[in-house]
Write a protein that holds these residues in place. Structure first.
Motif, mmCIF file in Angstrom:
data_model
loop_
_atom_site.group_PDB
_atom_site.id
_atom_site.type_symbol
_atom_site.label_atom_id
_atom_site.label_comp_id
_atom_site.label_asym_id
_atom_site.label_seq_id
_atom_site.Cartn_x
_atom_site.Cartn_y
_atom_site.Cartn_z
ATOM 1 N N LEU A 1 95.316 142.474 42.560
ATOM 2 C CA LEU A 1 96.587 143.683 41.449
ATOM 3 C C LEU A 1 97.284 143.676 41.990
ATOM 4 O O LEU A 1 98.897 143.500 40.831
ATOM 5 N N LEU A 2 98.366 143.925 43.186
ATOM 6 C CA LEU A 2 99.835 143.615 43.520
ATOM 7 C C LEU A 2 99.927 142.315 43.691
ATOM 8 O O LEU A 2 101.279 141.920 43.128
ATOM 9 N N ASP A 3 99.506 141.210 44.166
ATOM 10 C CA ASP A 3 99.925 140.100 44.227
ATOM 11 C C ASP A 3 100.781 139.247 42.782
ATOM 12 O O ASP A 3 101.211 138.481 42.260
ATOM 13 N N SER A 4 99.858 140.036 41.942
ATOM 14 C CA SER A 4 99.562 139.727 40.078
ATOM 15 C C SER A 4 100.883 140.637 39.319
ATOM 16 O O SER A 4 101.066 139.988 38.640
ATOM 17 N N GLU B 1 104.041 149.058 50.684
ATOM 18 C CA GLU B 1 102.880 148.884 49.166
ATOM 19 C C GLU B 1 101.358 148.523 50.201
ATOM 20 O O GLU B 1 100.295 149.149 49.840
ATOM 21 N N GLY B 2 101.175 147.565 50.972
ATOM 22 C CA GLY B 2 100.415 147.548 51.752
ATOM 23 C C GLY B 2 99.549 148.470 52.351
ATOM 24 O O GLY B 2 98.748 148.652 52.245
ATOM 25 N N ALA B 3 101.121 149.663 52.723
ATOM 26 C CA ALA B 3 99.607 151.031 53.219
ATOM 27 C C ALA B 3 99.433 151.773 52.450
ATOM 28 O O ALA B 3 98.010 152.799 52.569
ATOM 29 N N LEU B 4 99.008 151.353 51.069
ATOM 30 C CA LEU B 4 98.499 152.251 50.284
ATOM 31 C C LEU B 4 97.524 151.172 49.468
ATOM 32 O O LEU B 4 96.782 151.430 48.629
ATOM 33 N N VAL B 5 97.390 150.216 50.167
ATOM 34 C CA VAL B 5 96.292 149.665 49.538
ATOM 35 C C VAL B 5 95.302 150.155 49.710
ATOM 36 O O VAL B 5 94.284 150.043 48.932
ATOM 37 N N GLU B 6 94.968 150.763 50.735
ATOM 38 C CA GLU B 6 93.695 151.524 50.706
ATOM 39 C C GLU B 6 93.610 153.146 49.734
ATOM 40 O O GLU B 6 92.158 153.228 49.098
ATOM 41 N N PRO B 7 94.174 153.379 48.841
ATOM 42 C CA PRO B 7 93.980 154.634 47.722
ATOM 43 C C PRO B 7 94.367 153.709 47.169
ATOM 44 O O PRO B 7 92.830 154.071 45.489
ATOM 45 N N LEU B 8 94.817 152.427 46.527
ATOM 46 C CA LEU B 8 94.418 151.680 45.424
ATOM 47 C C LEU B 8 92.992 151.126 45.370
ATOM 48 O O LEU B 8 92.898 150.978 43.892
ATOM 49 N N SER B 9 92.154 150.875 46.644
ATOM 50 C CA SER B 9 91.722 150.394 47.203
ATOM 51 C C SER B 9 89.980 151.473 46.161
ATOM 52 O O SER B 9 89.238 151.277 45.701
ATOM 53 N N ASP C 1 86.867 145.475 47.541
ATOM 54 C CA ASP C 1 87.666 146.631 46.294
ATOM 55 C C ASP C 1 89.176 145.468 47.573
ATOM 56 O O ASP C 1 90.252 145.928 46.170
ATOM 57 N N TYR C 2 88.941 146.154 48.117
ATOM 58 C CA TYR C 2 90.214 145.966 48.859
ATOM 59 C C TYR C 2 91.266 144.354 48.245
ATOM 60 O O TYR C 2 92.400 144.225 48.558
ATOM 61 N N GLN C 3 90.283 143.608 48.601
ATOM 62 C CA GLN C 3 90.522 142.008 48.066
ATOM 63 C C GLN C 3 90.670 141.854 46.290
ATOM 64 O O GLN C 3 92.563 141.850 46.122
ATOM 65 N N LEU C 4 90.444 142.713 45.311
ATOM 66 C CA LEU C 4 90.957 142.876 44.401
ATOM 67 C C LEU C 4 92.130 143.763 44.460
ATOM 68 O O LEU C 4 93.272 144.007 42.994
ATOM 69 N N ALA C 5 91.989 144.833 45.016
ATOM 70 C CA ALA C 5 93.428 146.080 45.050
ATOM 71 C C ALA C 5 94.577 144.944 45.790
ATOM 72 O O ALA C 5 95.866 144.901 44.809
ATOM 73 N N GLU D 1 88.551 141.464 62.424
ATOM 74 C CA GLU D 1 88.489 140.941 60.826
ATOM 75 C C GLU D 1 88.544 140.791 59.130
ATOM 76 O O GLU D 1 89.631 141.191 59.186
ATOM 77 N N GLU D 2 87.035 141.317 59.127
ATOM 78 C CA GLU D 2 87.240 141.461 58.127
ATOM 79 C C GLU D 2 87.433 142.546 57.009
ATOM 80 O O GLU D 2 87.668 142.642 55.982
ATOM 81 N N CYS D 3 87.949 143.278 58.385
ATOM 82 C CA CYS D 3 88.920 144.246 57.870
ATOM 83 C C CYS D 3 90.046 144.371 57.728
ATOM 84 O O CYS D 3 90.972 145.746 57.150
ATOM 85 N N CYS D 4 91.302 143.302 57.491
ATOM 86 C CA CYS D 4 91.886 143.316 57.757
ATOM 87 C C CYS D 4 92.634 142.545 56.540
ATOM 88 O O CYS D 4 92.464 141.224 57.077
ATOM 89 N N VAL D 5 93.244 142.858 55.835
ATOM 90 C CA VAL D 5 93.906 141.475 54.001
ATOM 91 C C VAL D 5 95.000 141.436 54.569
ATOM 92 O O VAL D 5 95.506 141.919 54.250
ATOM 93 N N LYS D 6 95.908 139.870 54.246
ATOM 94 C CA LYS D 6 96.761 139.678 54.529
ATOM 95 C C LYS D 6 96.900 140.032 53.153
ATOM 96 O O LYS D 6 96.803 140.195 51.840
#
Length: 370
Positions: free
Chosen positions: A321-324, A159-167, A314-318, A145-150
């Motif tokens: 950044l998209l959310d804001s 865009e969600g697929a690109l959260v990895e490189p954004l992180s 890092d994932y949560q912050l990424a 669960e901790e490796c999946c970010v809503k």
């Protein structure tokens, strides 16, 4: 008289997990495997979008990256997003139907490195598409669960697929410390360099300069993040560095230099561009051995840092950044392929076409609303 077989009850066939497998160096095949099961704190994600990374291409073309060697068939892909379809009994915060970005590395959570908050350096890390562990170019992929970010409702799965490189970029810029009001130079206008420029701007950098040898990529960088740009020439690193600093008025050099290329000329130029007491971050991987002006690091009493994937927060912050809206990834996606065209997607990236290439999951229509 009806046959016995015709009257027998139909037994539902178990759902399969279609995967795209690198059977051996240079050769892909499609295969069907059993649908993964989930244990207590895992969720099962139906993968809808996967971005291709340079490492995927490297494994396909060369069969290895450094010490990581493809010795048996492997599923590639690790930049993914999808929808939760099953949850384990001890999952607390995720529900079936949640749209999530996948953080594709599972650490042991028990070693000293993990317990000190640097789980990206865990020696027992099971990272997707890094031999011997399978990646996400599949119908389903299980993760804790901790490796999946809503994902926020207005952030697309693409865009969600690109959260990895954004992180990755978030991790790089966090290594730079407080960049508010500072001058940042980033070598390389590929996906990671571009994302570093966007994150540096979002973190409040005074000036961000992206360096590359290809003008079209620099033009894209200016449009993507509002960064300034500098086109390197074939002159000596010291001359390129002097020209860069003079162009942008860096009288003492840049506060932070990030190399996202791994190319020796960029690394050398970057070190010469750095101010005394500055921070140099190596984010790109190229040749494992390069000529490096270590004397410059000593003379400037500079800080040299390596960057590896991403760590806690890092994932949560990424996603934040998209959310804001401080970072947008939509313009990065230049090519999209169906699952049945996955090999064409690899060829597209190998030929350096566009910026970012996506592969849709099995049975996902090209026009799906995400």
């Amino acid at each position: 008289m009806p046959s016995q077989i015709a009257n027998e009850p139909k037994v539902a066939q178990p759902e399969s997990n279609k995967v795209f497998v690198l059977e051996e160096q240079g050769r892909f095949v499609y295969s069907s495997r059993p649908k993964p099961t989930v244990d207590s704190r895992y969720v099962l994600v139906k993968v809808l979008v996967t971005g291709l990374c340079g490492s995927d291409i490297h494994y396909w073309k060369h069969g290895r990256i450094g010490n990581y060697v493809v010795e048996k068939p492997i599923v590639l892909g690790h930049e993914s997003a999808g929808i939760v379809v099953e949850v384990g009994p001890d999952v607390k915060d995720l529900r079936v139907g949640d749209r999530v970005a996948l953080e594709p590395g599972v650490s042991c959570n028990n070693c000293r490195t993990c317990r000190s908050g640097r789980y990206n350096l865990c020696s027992g890390m099971r990272f997707a598409a890094t031999p011997p562990y399978d990646g996400t170019l599949a119908t389903y992929y299980p993760l804790p669960e901790e490796c999946c970010v809503k994902l926020p409702a207005h952030v697309s799965l693409r865009e969600g697929a690109l959260v990895e490189p954004l992180s990755v970029a978030v991790h790089v810029m966090r290594l730079a410390g407080d960049v508010q009001g500072k001058e940042i130079v980033i070598f390389g206008a590929g996906p990671i360099g571009l994302l570093c420029s966007a994150v540096a701007k979002a973190f409040g950098a005074k000036s961000v300069v992206v360096v590359d040898i290809v003008e079209s990529r620099l033009e894209f960088a200016r449009e993507f993040s509002g960064a300034k740009s500098f086109q390197m020439t074939s002159q000596a690193p010291e001359a390129n560095a002097e020209s860069l600093c003079n162009t942008f008025g860096f009288a003492e050099g840049a506060d932070v230099v990030v190399d996202a290329t791994g190319a020796e000329p960029c690394i050398e130029t970057g070190v010469h561009t750095l101010k005394r007491g500055g921070i140099f971050i190596q984010a790109g991987l190229g040749s494992p051995r390069v000529n490096f002006p270590i004397g410059q690091i000593c003379d400037k009493e500079a800080t040299l840092k390596g960057s590896f994937r991403y760590g806690p927060g890092d994932y949560q912050l990424a996603v934040g950044l998209l959310d804001s809206g401080r970072v947008s990834l939509k313009s990065l996606v230049t090519h999209e392929f169906s699952f049945e065209e996955a090999e064409k997607a690899f060829i597209n990236v190998a030929e350096r076409k566009g910026i970012k290439t996506l592969i849709l999951g099995p049975n996902v229509d090209a026009g799906f609303e995400d």
